[in-house]
Design a protein around this motif. Structure first.
Motif, PDB file in Angstrom:
ATOM      1  N   ASP A 106       0.829  -1.218   0.000  1.00 34.55           N
ATOM      2  CA  ASP A 106       0.000   0.000   0.000  1.00 34.55           C
ATOM      3  C   ASP A 106       0.859   1.261   0.000  1.00 34.55           C
ATOM      4  OD1 ASP A 106      -2.460   1.223  -0.167  1.00 34.55           O
ATOM      5  OD2 ASP A 106      -2.837   1.214   1.990  1.00 34.55           O
ATOM      6  N   VAL A 107       1.845   1.259  -0.875  1.00 37.79           N
ATOM      7  CA  VAL A 107       2.704   2.426  -1.044  1.00 37.79           C
ATOM      8  C   VAL A 107       2.204   3.196  -2.268  1.00 37.79           C
ATOM      9  CG1 VAL A 107       5.050   3.185  -1.631  1.00 37.79           C
ATOM     10  CG2 VAL A 107       4.704   1.352   0.025  1.00 37.79           C
ATOM     11  N   PRO A 108       1.884   4.488  -2.111  1.00 39.39           N
ATOM     12  CA  PRO A 108       1.377   5.258  -3.253  1.00 39.39           C
ATOM     13  C   PRO A 108       2.378   5.247  -4.404  1.00 39.39           C
ATOM     14  CG  PRO A 108       1.238   6.542  -1.216  1.00 39.39           C
ATOM     15  CD  PRO A 108       2.001   5.298  -0.884  1.00 39.39           C
ATOM     16  N   LEU A 109       1.864   5.044  -5.604  1.00 39.15           N
ATOM     17  CA  LEU A 109       2.707   4.932  -6.803  1.00 39.15           C
ATOM     18  C   LEU A 109       2.156   5.848  -7.894  1.00 39.15           C
ATOM     19  CD1 LEU A 109       4.774   3.463  -8.700  1.00 39.15           C
ATOM     20  CD2 LEU A 109       3.018   1.700  -9.036  1.00 39.15           C
ATOM     21  N   ALA A 110       2.923   6.873  -8.248  1.00 39.28           N
ATOM     22  CA  ALA A 110       2.526   7.765  -9.355  1.00 39.28           C
ATOM     23  C   ALA A 110       3.316   7.349 -10.587  1.00 39.28           C
ATOM     24  CB  ALA A 110       2.829   9.213  -8.999  1.00 39.28           C
TER      25      ALA A 110
END
Ligand SMILES: O=C(CO)COP(=O)(O)O
Length: 129
Positions: A106-110
């Motif tokens: 659940d690590v934000p990834l752009a």
């Protein structure tokens, strides 16, 4: 998801490196307050542009895998990975692994600048609150 963002990873495929440098320049104030790790060539571009960056190996030589391991260890709060959808990459399995681990932990990834701008707008709003 972690609500406070202190350490981020920045990665760009060759076709997206100029956009990554432009993105950094657009957000220099907030990015300079963060710890940044990057794959090797992306990191050297960012260093030349004035950012302090911990450079890992180049992507095709395992840099994505090194950053993926940091995600597993809980060391990365968000990933900015500007992927080139038109390019072929010899280390595509590493790229897939990194993205899978972002989802798993659940690590934000752009994956493109538009998403990156939204992430940083959110981070800036948090820091001002
Ligand atoms: O290949 C990359 C990401 O998969 C990026 O690696 P470099 O920053 O070393 O070019």
């Amino acid at each position: 998801m972690k609500t406070e963002i202190h350490k981020i990873a920045m990665i760009a495929h060759d076709g997206k490196k100029a956009e990554m440098v432009g993105f950094f320049k657009d957000h220099i104030a907030v990015l300079q307050r963060m710890d940044i790790v990057a794959t090797g060539t992306t990191g050297s571009h960012l260093q030349k542009a004035g950012l302090t960056v911990d450079c890992k190996a180049s992507g095709p030589r395992g840099g994505d895998a090194q950053i993926a391991a940091m995600i597993v260890d809980g060391e990365i709060d968000a990933v900015f990975f500007f992927r080139d959808p038109m390019g072929k990459h010899p280390h595509e399995p590493d790229v897939q692994m990194l993205m899978r681990l972002c989802d798993l932990y659940d690590v934000p990834l752009a994956t493109n600048p538009a998403a990156g701008h939204m992430f940083l707008a959110g981070i800036e709003a948090q820091q001002e609150a």
